[in-house]
Design a protein around this motif. Sequence first.
Motif, PDB file in Angstrom:
ATOM      1  N   SER A 192       5.131  11.255   0.499  1.00 52.24           N
ATOM      2  CA  SER A 192       5.338  12.584  -0.173  1.00 52.24           C
ATOM      3  C   SER A 192       7.013  12.290  -0.244  1.00 52.24           C
ATOM      4  N   MET A 193       7.753  12.238   0.830  1.00 51.77           N
ATOM      5  CA  MET A 193       9.044  11.983   0.991  1.00 51.77           C
ATOM      6  C   MET A 193       9.712  10.911  -0.107  1.00 51.77           C
ATOM      7  N   LEU A 194       8.962   9.907   0.139  1.00 46.74           N
ATOM      8  CA  LEU A 194       9.735   8.790  -1.042  1.00 46.74           C
ATOM      9  C   LEU A 194       9.190   8.999  -2.296  1.00 46.74           C
ATOM     10  N   ALA A 195       7.943   9.774  -2.603  1.00 47.47           N
ATOM     11  CA  ALA A 195       7.457  10.165  -3.835  1.00 47.47           C
ATOM     12  C   ALA A 195       8.778  10.906  -4.655  1.00 47.47           C
ATOM     13  N   CYS A 196       9.223  11.784  -3.632  1.00 53.01           N
ATOM     14  CA  CYS A 196      10.117  12.843  -4.146  1.00 53.01           C
ATOM     15  C   CYS A 196      11.427  11.862  -4.451  1.00 53.01           C
ATOM     16  N   ALA A 197      11.842  11.091  -3.469  1.00 51.79           N
ATOM     17  CA  ALA A 197      12.939  10.223  -3.826  1.00 51.79           C
ATOM     18  C   ALA A 197      12.715   9.340  -5.168  1.00 51.79           C
ATOM     19  N   ARG A 198      11.473   9.086  -5.518  1.00 53.82           N
ATOM     20  CA  ARG A 198      11.290   8.168  -6.557  1.00 53.82           C
ATOM     21  C   ARG A 198      11.463   8.680  -7.828  1.00 53.82           C
ATOM     22  N   ILE A 199      11.110  10.252  -7.680  1.00 49.93           N
ATOM     23  CA  ILE A 199      11.025  10.795  -9.131  1.00 49.93           C
ATOM     24  C   ILE A 199      12.548  11.738  -9.171  1.00 49.93           C
ATOM     25  N   GLY A 200      13.411  11.682  -8.183  1.00 45.28           N
ATOM     26  CA  GLY A 200      14.498  12.311  -8.072  1.00 45.28           C
ATOM     27  C   GLY A 200      14.418  13.838  -7.742  1.00 45.28           C
ATOM     28  N   CYS A 246       2.523  11.601   9.340  1.00 38.28           N
ATOM     29  CA  CYS A 246       1.258  10.802   8.858  1.00 38.28           C
ATOM     30  C   CYS A 246       1.768   9.998   7.798  1.00 38.28           C
ATOM     31  N   PRO A 247       1.159   9.178   7.186  1.00 37.61           N
ATOM     32  CA  PRO A 247       1.424   8.130   6.008  1.00 37.61           C
ATOM     33  C   PRO A 247       1.742   9.123   4.573  1.00 37.61           C
ATOM     34  N   LEU A 248       0.920   9.977   4.601  1.00 37.77           N
ATOM     35  CA  LEU A 248       1.066  10.645   3.396  1.00 37.77           C
ATOM     36  C   LEU A 248       2.292  11.722   3.433  1.00 37.77           C
ATOM     37  N   ALA A 249       2.842  11.928   4.425  1.00 37.77           N
ATOM     38  CA  ALA A 249       3.900  12.952   4.656  1.00 37.77           C
ATOM     39  C   ALA A 249       5.225  11.704   3.995  1.00 37.77           C
ATOM     40  N   GLU A 260       0.999  -1.311  -0.048  1.00 41.15           N
ATOM     41  CA  GLU A 260      -0.138  -0.020   0.146  1.00 41.15           C
ATOM     42  C   GLU A 260       0.620   1.215   0.096  1.00 41.15           C
ATOM     43  N   LEU A 261       2.027   1.206   0.811  1.00 39.66           N
ATOM     44  CA  LEU A 261       2.675   2.419   0.929  1.00 39.66           C
ATOM     45  C   LEU A 261       3.312   2.670  -0.571  1.00 39.66           C
ATOM     46  N   LEU A 262       3.863   1.668  -1.259  1.00 33.67           N
ATOM     47  CA  LEU A 262       4.370   1.720  -2.484  1.00 33.67           C
ATOM     48  C   LEU A 262       3.530   2.178  -3.520  1.00 33.67           C
ATOM     49  N   GLU A 263       2.120   1.718  -3.559  1.00 29.91           N
ATOM     50  CA  GLU A 263       1.242   2.274  -4.432  1.00 29.91           C
ATOM     51  C   GLU A 263       0.809   3.771  -4.048  1.00 29.91           C
ATOM     52  N   MET A 264       0.902   4.190  -2.660  1.00 34.41           N
ATOM     53  CA  MET A 264       0.490   5.637  -2.506  1.00 34.41           C
ATOM     54  C   MET A 264       1.690   6.543  -3.002  1.00 34.41           C
ATOM     55  N   THR A 265       2.982   5.919  -2.752  1.00 35.94           N
ATOM     56  CA  THR A 265       4.266   6.632  -3.310  1.00 35.94           C
ATOM     57  C   THR A 265       3.987   6.728  -4.687  1.00 35.94           C
ATOM     58  N   CYS A 266       3.977   5.745  -5.296  1.00 40.35           N
ATOM     59  CA  CYS A 266       3.886   5.850  -7.108  1.00 40.35           C
ATOM     60  C   CYS A 266       2.822   6.903  -7.436  1.00 40.35           C
ATOM     61  N   ARG A 267       1.657   6.627  -6.709  1.00 41.57           N
ATOM     62  CA  ARG A 267       0.420   7.812  -7.293  1.00 41.57           C
ATOM     63  C   ARG A 267       1.016   9.171  -7.233  1.00 41.57           C
ATOM     64  N   LEU A 268       1.638   9.469  -5.923  1.00 44.58           N
ATOM     65  CA  LEU A 268       2.094  10.754  -5.518  1.00 44.58           C
ATOM     66  C   LEU A 268       3.100  11.012  -6.249  1.00 44.58           C
ATOM     67  N   GLY A 269       3.904  10.213  -6.810  1.00 43.15           N
ATOM     68  CA  GLY A 269       5.326  10.555  -7.764  1.00 43.15           C
ATOM     69  C   GLY A 269       4.647  10.886  -9.060  1.00 43.15           C
ATOM     70  N   ASN A 270       3.400  10.341  -9.464  1.00 40.83           N
ATOM     71  CA  ASN A 270       3.088  10.473 -10.697  1.00 40.83           C
ATOM     72  C   ASN A 270       2.332  11.689 -10.794  1.00 40.83           C
ATOM     73  N   LEU A 271       1.633  12.115  -9.614  1.00 42.84           N
ATOM     74  CA  LEU A 271       1.094  13.463  -9.398  1.00 42.84           C
ATOM     75  C   LEU A 271       1.941  14.561  -9.548  1.00 42.84           C
ATOM     76  N   ILE A 276       3.812  20.636  -0.068  1.00 40.13           N
ATOM     77  CA  ILE A 276       2.852  19.700   0.265  1.00 40.13           C
ATOM     78  C   ILE A 276       2.356  19.915   1.770  1.00 40.13           C
ATOM     79  N   THR A 277       0.996  20.135   1.974  1.00 37.74           N
ATOM     80  CA  THR A 277       0.421  20.181   3.212  1.00 37.74           C
ATOM     81  C   THR A 277      -0.735  19.622   3.627  1.00 37.74           C
ATOM     82  N   VAL A 278      -1.258  19.598   4.669  1.00 42.83           N
ATOM     83  CA  VAL A 278      -2.584  19.301   5.170  1.00 42.83           C
ATOM     84  C   VAL A 278      -3.457  20.305   5.461  1.00 42.83           C
ATOM     85  N   ASN A 279      -4.888  20.135   5.344  1.00 49.43           N
ATOM     86  CA  ASN A 279      -5.912  21.240   5.823  1.00 49.43           C
ATOM     87  C   ASN A 279      -5.389  21.745   7.174  1.00 49.43           C
TER      88      ASN A 279
END
Length: 688
Positions: free
Chosen positions: A174-182, A168-171, A138-149, A211-214
């Motif tokens: 988000s860190m890992l999504a940055c790492a994923r796309i460089g 939180c998990p989204l944070a 699930e974390l990989l999926e979340m990371t990949c979606r965010l990376g694409n976004l 990236i933030t939360v409400n």
Amino acid sequence: MWLPCGCTSKYVASSFARRTLASYLHVSGRSRCNVAAFMPEAAGLEGVSGRAALRELSVSNSESFWAAVARHRLCWSTPFHTVQDCDLSRGKIKWFEGGKLNVSVNCLDRHVHTCPERVALIWERDERGSEMKYTYGELLEMTCRLGNLLRRHGVKRGDCVTIYMPTCPLAVASMLACARIGAAHNVVFAGFSADALAERIRDGEMLLLIITVNQGVRGGKVTELKKTVDTAMQSCPTVKQVFVAMRTDNPVTMTARDIAMEEVREQKANQILEIQIQAVEDVVCEPAVMNSEDVLFLLYTSGSTGKPKGLVHTQAGYLLYAALTHRYVFSYHDGDVFGCVADIGWITGHSYVVYGPLANGATTVLFESTPIYPDPGRYWDMVERLKINQFYGAPTAIRLLLKYGDQWVNKYDRSTLKTLGSVGEPINTEAWEWYHRVVGDGRCPVVDTWWQTETGGICIAPRPSDPDAEIVPGMAMRPFFGINPVLMDTEGEVLTSNNTSGALCMAQPWPGMARTIHNNHQRFIDTYFQPYPGYFFTGDGAYRSEEGYYQITGRLDDVINVSGHRIGTAEIEDVVCPAVAESAVVGYTHSIKGQGVYAFVVLKKGIDVQEADLSRQLNGMVSEKIAKYASPDFIQFAKRLPKTRSGKIMRRVLRKVVESDLEGLGDLSTLDDPAAVQEIIQGHEKLL
Ligand code: 6R9
């Protein structure tokens, strides 16, 4: 549901990963001993008799040691050709050049390949008993979606994304999504004010997106994070977009710059159960192939001047060091639940909530709450509920909980605990003993871990050493593998004997150390490498005991440590108030926070204000410009400050006054007017 990611077979652990240290280390003339049971990297290693010898070797033959460990522990798409290329005298630090890898692949994909259903994150939300679990899949999926976004919104390799979110998990994604796309990330602690956030965004011209939360939720209180971002944006014209996730159900005003991060949410009884990032995004996100020395993140920390410094950490060396220290300092074993209660906005959160545990395939806890919410049993209730095996926290919280009594601990089953860790500031003997005796039932080793944002990971800690090796309360004890600490005297000479104190420096580079200060390499050199040429200067003082164990004695510069948070006294002094002519801030011993903030303030001539009103106003200004924790506990109004004849404020004298150590005032002969000290002493006595 987990769907395949963009991981290609070249990322599956290569043959390098399966080789052992023996293939890379060539040591002769030592007796044979099996250290493999302790460190698989060392399987079959010839001639190393136990952990102490392995440590010695990690320093004397550090290149071979790190090469072997890097090949074993990390998953490379291209092997490195040069282990290290460092020159401490010039502040040049490079590790594993030629190597290519992706940090998110190392933290996610390789574990998903073996066990996609293993829990990666347990989000211990503010509301007790409402924890949520996320598997590696699930974390990989979340990371990949965010990376694409992020990619779809123009974030490219080499860009930098600011993350202003609670733990939180989204944070984490988000860190890992940055790492994923460089892209590099710059996580700003969600307790920082709009001004502090804006300053950290503006410092780097490559910062494009936030990236933030409400809203954040902590200790039952709501914080308006999106509103803080809106305020910060007024002075950050280069920011193109703000992604907003929903932590609570309360809508926030969205501007043309803002983008909602989630699309699909599942709700039950007003509780968000499922946060889905833009369901339109693909769950496959091809990982960027990164060079070992590409930037992974910036993290701002306080120095002794007013401007916080953005320390830069890079990919391979940082990840390796975080992973290795996480495994060996805490005796982490596969399947353990690791509970580090730090916020992801600090280096401890980066290394021991996110990167270290995930690189090791651990289940890591994300703690959103406070130690006393809803009551002082919160940590130990969590330990029981989540079956935490290693607990890692700060002395300030331990000191606070100790005062509430043992019953809050004894109520809960803590039998899963194996290791207790402490970080961020010195742990006094009373707190150490209580942690060990009450929390750990006298059976869990307490590891007091010394390190810094600059060091990337733990440098001095009681473990790894033989399980029954001595641990002295309140001492960080022993250097980690590859760490070579030295103590320096005031002349800049290395102190070779034991039972001595000096400035703590490191004589050798290690893979986890910071590479530079963002946009200011000269400041990096001046701060860390110029004071003792050829050595990395930590800014801390230390004592080395007769037995050779280290104890940290505190900062040697104008940085104070409030509840484990570093703050430069100059940062507080820089908060300008029109009524104030000058100010001087010093730290003083505080029974819970470790250090408190004490400000001396001289008003401009002709200013007529109620001191109590101005104190309130100044406190408010510091909270607004920096953060609440930096707000002074005491403000003493003075007619003048003690100064040298050349006009320098004698902080040494002010520190002694606030500690009520009048005997220790020392030589006052360089003072311009010694009567100023008497006035300061009288003012201090009145304030107490
Ligand atoms: C990890 C972290 C670093 C400063 C450091 C020192 C103090 C950290 C300590 C400790 C005594 C320990 N510090 N751990 N002092 N004993 N176990 O806290 O990083 O926020 O950069 O602070 O904290 O003074 O120089 P950071």
